[in-house]
Design an enzyme around this catalytic site. Structure first.
Site, mmCIF file in Angstrom:
data_model
loop_
_atom_site.group_PDB
_atom_site.id
_atom_site.type_symbol
_atom_site.label_atom_id
_atom_site.label_comp_id
_atom_site.label_asym_id
_atom_site.label_seq_id
_atom_site.Cartn_x
_atom_site.Cartn_y
_atom_site.Cartn_z
ATOM 1 N N LYS A 1 0.830 -1.205 0.000
ATOM 2 C CA LYS A 1 0.000 0.000 0.000
ATOM 3 C C LYS A 1 0.866 1.256 0.000
ATOM 4 C CE LYS A 1 -3.663 2.533 -0.010
ATOM 5 N NZ LYS A 1 -4.733 2.501 1.009
ATOM 6 N N LYS B 1 -1.241 11.175 6.326
ATOM 7 C CA LYS B 1 -0.832 10.086 7.222
ATOM 8 C C LYS B 1 -0.117 8.988 6.461
ATOM 9 C CE LYS B 1 -3.703 6.949 7.773
ATOM 10 N NZ LYS B 1 -4.081 5.657 7.156
#
Length: 286
Positions: A171, A239
């Site tokens: 990811k 983030k």
């Protein structure tokens, strides 16, 4: 597996849980703001006021929350999931989180006789709604095969990547690619507008050529309609980029494109745009 727990009913989690309901699963849900779950409850989802109580009754637990700190609290705190889930059950964290945290939860799960997979997703609100997400899985292959049919409800591009943490690392690769691409597609449209072109006609010419990308085809049309609603929040993208930068630093790897994207998005956040979608990057130029 028929009894599934789903914790985190956000922009994507809500549609994912609805798809499970639509495919006949019994879905137990919890999220911090119950009102967000109203439509799911009306569709037959079973509400729990306490995530620990939810974890006690399900065969498979899926989490889709905001930040690694949320994941750590849910799984590793006192009365966390690894203490309250039954032995032999499976936990799947689909939050984009830290690879190191994914490995820690996997190890603690082993000690508690609970199987854990890290399985972050890509595809945004559209992919979640249509059940076409890309799902990147880390953990034990036999556990992945055991729950594959559930993944097939949620996504189309489902790839087992390897040991625990591999899903999260994959990811990060995904987010690195998106970060620089978002700068590229945004600057392209800014240029088109400054040159006096019709951006929609420009998209017709470039979307299916070498410049084509998911972001160009799915997010730039939203920009042209002044639609900055979040398919994916800027605050969550920041983030993710910071996790990737931290991991890159551990590997002594410089990623100047990612560093630039993080700074640009942080500028937007500093101007109060954290809750807008990532396509709001165009406001950096405005």
């Amino acid at each position: 597996m028929k009894e599934i727990g789903f914790v985190g009913i956000g922009v994507m989690g809500k549609s994912m849980a609805q798809n499970l309901l639509n495919h006949g699963y019994t879905v137990h849900i919890y999220t911090r703001t119950k009102k967000k779950a109203d439509s799911l409850i009306q569709s037959g989802a079973i509400w729990h006021d306490n995530p620990a109580k939810l974890a006690e009754v399900v065969e498979l637990l899926i989490t889709m929350v905001g930040y690694p700190t949320d994941v750590e609290e849910l799984y590793l705190s006192e009365d966390g999931f690894l203490e309250t889930m039954r032995k032999g059950t499976v936990a799947v964290d689909m939050t984009t989180s830290s690879p190191e945290l994914a490995k820690a939860i996997y190890s603690e799960g082993k000690a508690a006789e609970i199987d854990v997979l890290d399985a972050p997703v890509s595809g945004g609100d559209i992919g979640a709604k249509n059940g076409t997400l890309s799902i990147m899985i880390g953990g034990d292959r036999k556990v992945f095969e055991h729950v594959r049919e559930v993944f097939e409800v949620l996504g189309e591009n489902i790839v087992f990547q390897g040991e625990a943490g591999s899903g999260q690392h994959t990811k990060m690769v995904n987010q690195i690619a998106i970060a620089s691409n978002m700068i590229g597609v945004t600057e392209a449209i800014v240029y088109a507008e400054k040159a006096g072109l019709d951006p929609e006609k420009v998209l017709q010419s470039i979307s299916s050529g070498a410049a084509g990308s998911w972001s160009l085809s799915n997010l730039i049309p939203r920009v042209l309609k002044d639609d900055f609603s979040p398919g994916f929040f800027i605050k969550h993208f920041i983030k993710d980029m910071r996790i990737a930068l931290d991991e890159a630093a551990k590997m002594k790897l410089e990623l100047p494109g990612l560093e630039l994207a993080e700074k640009m998005y942080q500028t937007l956040a500093d101007h109060g745009l954290s809750d807008e979608g990532t396509q709001a990057l165009i406001k950096y130029y405005q």
